[in-house]
Scaffold this motif. Structure first.
Motif, PDB file in Angstrom:
ATOM      1  N   PHE A   1     -51.581 -83.893 -16.996  1.00 53.63           N
ATOM      2  CA  PHE A   1     -50.481 -83.368 -17.801  1.00 53.63           C
ATOM      3  C   PHE A   1     -50.579 -83.886 -19.228  1.00 53.63           C
ATOM      4  O   PHE A   1     -50.707 -85.083 -19.464  1.00 53.63           O
ATOM      5  CB  PHE A   1     -49.132 -83.764 -17.198  1.00 53.63           C
ATOM      6  CG  PHE A   1     -47.954 -83.200 -17.934  1.00 53.63           C
ATOM      7  CD1 PHE A   1     -47.584 -81.874 -17.771  1.00 53.63           C
ATOM      8  CD2 PHE A   1     -47.216 -83.986 -18.802  1.00 53.63           C
ATOM      9  CE1 PHE A   1     -46.497 -81.346 -18.445  1.00 53.63           C
ATOM     10  CE2 PHE A   1     -46.128 -83.472 -19.479  1.00 53.63           C
ATOM     11  CZ  PHE A   1     -45.769 -82.148 -19.301  1.00 53.63           C
ATOM     12  N   ASN A   2     -50.523 -82.965 -20.178  1.00 53.15           N
ATOM     13  CA  ASN A   2     -50.565 -83.312 -21.595  1.00 53.15           C
ATOM     14  C   ASN A   2     -49.131 -83.358 -22.109  1.00 53.15           C
ATOM     15  O   ASN A   2     -48.366 -82.409 -21.959  1.00 53.15           O
ATOM     16  CB  ASN A   2     -51.367 -82.251 -22.351  1.00 53.15           C
ATOM     17  CG  ASN A   2     -51.488 -82.540 -23.825  1.00 53.15           C
ATOM     18  OD1 ASN A   2     -50.761 -83.360 -24.383  1.00 53.15           O
ATOM     19  ND2 ASN A   2     -52.406 -81.857 -24.460  1.00 53.15           N
ATOM     20  N   GLU A  12     -47.904 -82.835 -24.828  1.00 57.61           N
ATOM     21  CA  GLU A  12     -47.578 -81.700 -25.698  1.00 57.61           C
ATOM     22  C   GLU A  12     -47.010 -80.516 -24.906  1.00 57.61           C
ATOM     23  O   GLU A  12     -46.346 -79.657 -25.468  1.00 57.61           O
ATOM     24  CB  GLU A  12     -48.814 -81.259 -26.484  1.00 57.61           C
ATOM     25  CG  GLU A  12     -49.468 -82.365 -27.295  1.00 57.61           C
ATOM     26  CD  GLU A  12     -48.515 -83.059 -28.261  1.00 57.61           C
ATOM     27  OE1 GLU A  12     -47.721 -82.377 -28.934  1.00 57.61           O
ATOM     28  OE2 GLU A  12     -48.557 -84.306 -28.318  1.00 57.61           O
ATOM     29  N   GLU A  13     -47.256 -80.482 -23.612  1.00 57.38           N
ATOM     30  CA  GLU A  13     -46.759 -79.393 -22.772  1.00 57.38           C
ATOM     31  C   GLU A  13     -45.293 -79.576 -22.379  1.00 57.38           C
ATOM     32  O   GLU A  13     -44.688 -78.674 -21.827  1.00 57.38           O
ATOM     33  CB  GLU A  13     -47.598 -79.285 -21.492  1.00 57.38           C
ATOM     34  CG  GLU A  13     -49.045 -78.936 -21.733  1.00 57.38           C
ATOM     35  CD  GLU A  13     -49.841 -78.967 -20.441  1.00 57.38           C
ATOM     36  OE1 GLU A  13     -49.340 -78.454 -19.415  1.00 57.38           O
ATOM     37  OE2 GLU A  13     -50.952 -79.520 -20.447  1.00 57.38           O
ATOM     38  N   CYS A  14     -44.731 -80.736 -22.653  1.00 56.15           N
ATOM     39  CA  CYS A  14     -43.380 -81.055 -22.191  1.00 56.15           C
ATOM     40  C   CYS A  14     -42.350 -80.030 -22.654  1.00 56.15           C
ATOM     41  O   CYS A  14     -41.454 -79.685 -21.905  1.00 56.15           O
ATOM     42  CB  CYS A  14     -42.974 -82.463 -22.650  1.00 56.15           C
ATOM     43  SG  CYS A  14     -41.379 -83.008 -21.991  1.00 56.15           S
ATOM     44  N   ASN A  68     -42.827 -76.826 -23.396  1.00 55.89           N
ATOM     45  CA  ASN A  68     -43.249 -75.430 -23.246  1.00 55.89           C
ATOM     46  C   ASN A  68     -42.159 -74.519 -22.694  1.00 55.89           C
ATOM     47  O   ASN A  68     -42.098 -73.348 -23.026  1.00 55.89           O
ATOM     48  CB  ASN A  68     -44.490 -75.328 -22.361  1.00 55.89           C
ATOM     49  CG  ASN A  68     -45.755 -75.708 -23.102  1.00 55.89           C
ATOM     50  OD1 ASN A  68     -45.745 -75.969 -24.308  1.00 55.89           O
ATOM     51  ND2 ASN A  68     -46.851 -75.775 -22.375  1.00 55.89           N
TER      52      ASN A  68
END
Length: 132
Positions: free
Chosen positions: A113-114, A116-118, A120
């Protein structure tokens, strides 16, 4: 406006299987990250935005630790595991820098999990990522 509210203890609440739960509110510290994840997972099963809010104090930690230590049926090793689980939960709550989703996924062995995806899913960014 019409709202339906279900108030449940852990024992009762685990039986709640409604897809459209919008809020899970913890009024005390869960005993473990696993317990927290299970309880929080009751919200948003329909894929729509849902919120998990936790209120706790250090008194919760003291109370839970006392309960663990007073369990006469438990072995020293099992008490140690329960206390370690409790302090992992405290560590999760007190971490104000790392992405909450990333912390949970890492706890369960997911490392892909990146952060930055939190954000989305609109409105679903965790409190730590919002505060940068």
């Amino acid at each position: 406006m019409h709202f339906q509210v279900i108030c449940a203890t852990i024992a009762f609440g685990m039986g709640i299987d409604k897809p459209d739960v919008r809020f899970v509110i913890h009024y005390s510290l869960p005993k473990s990250v696993e317990g927290f994840y299970q309880e929080a997972g009751r919200a948003g099963r329909d894929g729509l935005l849902a919120h998990c809010i936790m209120y706790y104090t250090y008194q919760d930690v003291k109370r839970l630790r006392r309960i663990i230590e007073m369990d006469q049926a438990a072995t020293f090793d099992s008490k140690r595991v329960h206390i370690d689980n409790l302090f992992r939960m405290v560590q999760y709550c007190e971490n104000v820098a790392d992405c909450r989703r990333s912390q949970l996924l890492n706890y369960f062995g997911e490392r892909d999990f990146n952060r930055e995806e939190c954000g989305n899913f609109r409105g679903a960014i965790c409190d730590n990522c919002v505060s940068k």
